[in-house]
Design a protein around this motif. Sequence first.
Motif, PDB file in Angstrom:
ATOM      1  N   GLN A 143       0.723  -1.260   0.037  1.00  0.00           N
ATOM      2  CA  GLN A 143       0.000  -0.003  -0.055  1.00  0.00           C
ATOM      3  C   GLN A 143       0.834   1.239  -0.222  1.00  0.00           C
ATOM      4  O   GLN A 143       0.621   2.172  -0.622  1.00  0.00           O
ATOM      5  N   ARG A 144       1.950   1.187   0.615  1.00  0.00           N
ATOM      6  CA  ARG A 144       3.055   2.351   0.731  1.00  0.00           C
ATOM      7  C   ARG A 144       3.434   2.559  -0.511  1.00  0.00           C
ATOM      8  O   ARG A 144       3.865   3.687  -1.119  1.00  0.00           O
ATOM      9  N   ALA A 145       3.754   1.426  -1.249  1.00  0.00           N
ATOM     10  CA  ALA A 145       4.405   1.364  -2.546  1.00  0.00           C
ATOM     11  C   ALA A 145       3.287   1.974  -3.318  1.00  0.00           C
ATOM     12  O   ALA A 145       3.760   2.947  -4.447  1.00  0.00           O
ATOM     13  N   MET A 146       1.992   1.701  -3.468  1.00  0.00           N
ATOM     14  CA  MET A 146       1.183   1.983  -4.615  1.00  0.00           C
ATOM     15  C   MET A 146       1.125   3.741  -4.214  1.00  0.00           C
ATOM     16  O   MET A 146       0.837   4.444  -5.074  1.00  0.00           O
ATOM     17  N   ASN A 147       0.952   4.084  -2.990  1.00  0.00           N
ATOM     18  CA  ASN A 147       0.817   5.481  -2.539  1.00  0.00           C
ATOM     19  C   ASN A 147       2.264   6.270  -3.263  1.00  0.00           C
ATOM     20  O   ASN A 147       2.047   7.370  -3.814  1.00  0.00           O
ATOM     21  N   ALA A 148       3.201   5.905  -3.093  1.00  0.00           N
ATOM     22  CA  ALA A 148       4.292   6.360  -3.642  1.00  0.00           C
ATOM     23  C   ALA A 148       4.403   6.620  -5.231  1.00  0.00           C
ATOM     24  O   ALA A 148       4.548   7.297  -5.682  1.00  0.00           O
ATOM     25  N   ASP A 149       3.894   5.306  -5.714  1.00  0.00           N
ATOM     26  CA  ASP A 149       3.549   5.421  -7.097  1.00  0.00           C
ATOM     27  C   ASP A 149       2.675   6.522  -7.624  1.00  0.00           C
ATOM     28  O   ASP A 149       2.814   7.370  -8.405  1.00  0.00           O
ATOM     29  N   ARG A 150       1.562   6.553  -6.853  1.00  0.00           N
ATOM     30  CA  ARG A 150       0.505   7.584  -7.257  1.00  0.00           C
ATOM     31  C   ARG A 150       1.151   9.079  -7.089  1.00  0.00           C
ATOM     32  O   ARG A 150       0.818   9.883  -7.982  1.00  0.00           O
ATOM     33  N   ARG A 151       1.840   9.170  -6.134  1.00  0.00           N
ATOM     34  CA  ARG A 151       2.700  10.445  -5.797  1.00  0.00           C
ATOM     35  C   ARG A 151       3.566  10.932  -6.813  1.00  0.00           C
ATOM     36  O   ARG A 151       3.607  11.834  -7.514  1.00  0.00           O
ATOM     37  N   ALA A 152       4.351   9.898  -7.492  1.00  0.00           N
ATOM     38  CA  ALA A 152       5.399  10.076  -8.409  1.00  0.00           C
ATOM     39  C   ALA A 152       4.709  10.196  -9.791  1.00  0.00           C
ATOM     40  O   ALA A 152       5.006  11.283 -10.458  1.00  0.00           O
ATOM     41  N   SER A 153       3.450   9.621  -9.906  1.00  0.00           N
ATOM     42  CA  SER A 153       2.832   9.792 -11.182  1.00  0.00           C
ATOM     43  C   SER A 153       2.327  11.438 -11.353  1.00  0.00           C
ATOM     44  O   SER A 153       2.223  11.748 -12.376  1.00  0.00           O
ATOM     45  N   SER A 154       1.531  11.749 -10.145  1.00  0.00           N
ATOM     46  CA  SER A 154       0.905  12.935 -10.227  1.00  0.00           C
ATOM     47  C   SER A 154       1.894  14.028 -10.343  1.00  0.00           C
ATOM     48  O   SER A 154       1.752  15.074 -10.822  1.00  0.00           O
ATOM     49  N   MET A 155       3.266  13.822  -9.695  1.00  0.00           N
ATOM     50  CA  MET A 155       4.227  14.945 -10.014  1.00  0.00           C
ATOM     51  C   MET A 155       4.770  14.815 -11.113  1.00  0.00           C
ATOM     52  O   MET A 155       5.099  15.934 -11.692  1.00  0.00           O
ATOM     53  N   SER A 156       4.823  13.743 -11.906  1.00  0.00           N
ATOM     54  CA  SER A 156       5.385  13.916 -13.204  1.00  0.00           C
ATOM     55  C   SER A 156       4.367  14.106 -14.350  1.00  0.00           C
ATOM     56  O   SER A 156       4.832  14.956 -15.255  1.00  0.00           O
ATOM     57  N   SER A 157       3.186  14.326 -13.678  1.00  0.00           N
ATOM     58  CA  SER A 157       1.921  15.010 -14.797  1.00  0.00           C
ATOM     59  C   SER A 157       2.140  16.348 -14.586  1.00  0.00           C
ATOM     60  O   SER A 157       1.478  16.771 -15.383  1.00  0.00           O
ATOM     61  N   LEU A 158       2.252  16.714 -13.442  1.00  0.00           N
ATOM     62  CA  LEU A 158       2.331  18.254 -13.176  1.00  0.00           C
ATOM     63  C   LEU A 158       3.411  19.108 -14.132  1.00  0.00           C
ATOM     64  O   LEU A 158       3.156  19.876 -14.674  1.00  0.00           O
ATOM     65  N   SER A 159       4.697  18.508 -14.187  1.00  0.00           N
ATOM     66  CA  SER A 159       5.565  18.947 -15.027  1.00  0.00           C
ATOM     67  C   SER A 159       6.910  18.278 -14.927  1.00  0.00           C
ATOM     68  O   SER A 159       6.958  17.186 -14.306  1.00  0.00           O
TER      69      SER A 159
END
Length: 171
Positions: free
Chosen positions: A60-76
Amino acid sequence: MGRPGKHKLEVIQKILRDFPHRKFILVGDSGEIDPEIYQQIYHEFPEQVIKIFIHDVSSQRAMNADRRASSMSSLSDFSYYTAIRKFITKENIELRKKDSSTQLAMDAMATTEVPEEEQQMTDPEIPVVTKLEQFEQRMERIASTMPPDVFTIFTLASKLKLDDTVSKAFQ
């Protein structure tokens, strides 16, 4: 300060040596190195370790980290090297004069060598391994060194009571 898990490894090895005719179930979690420690113990005492249960506290921590990384990369683009290049070319355009020392310094910084890992992260042809995939690969690598019924990852404690291997061993 010693090697992580060294104390746990030594204590469990001692217990298994002290009770050579007993069977054991090892229960740990995926948060640190319990899977690797228990893998080593199993290979030293395969007749005594009938089951290894690893509580999944990582996926679950890994999935949350993946979501954060994905949202950051989509911002810029947060690449350090890309940020430097953008700053140099955008913010300092007025400082650019042909063959000036400032120009040469900016050109040198703008052509900074990008580490291979950074290149791979920006290469669309190379799939990025997510934290969840890293966790799953780690658990698979450990499980693959043991018979299929020995190593089990669980999220609910009821899995321990309902496990066939444990039931058969204590009939």
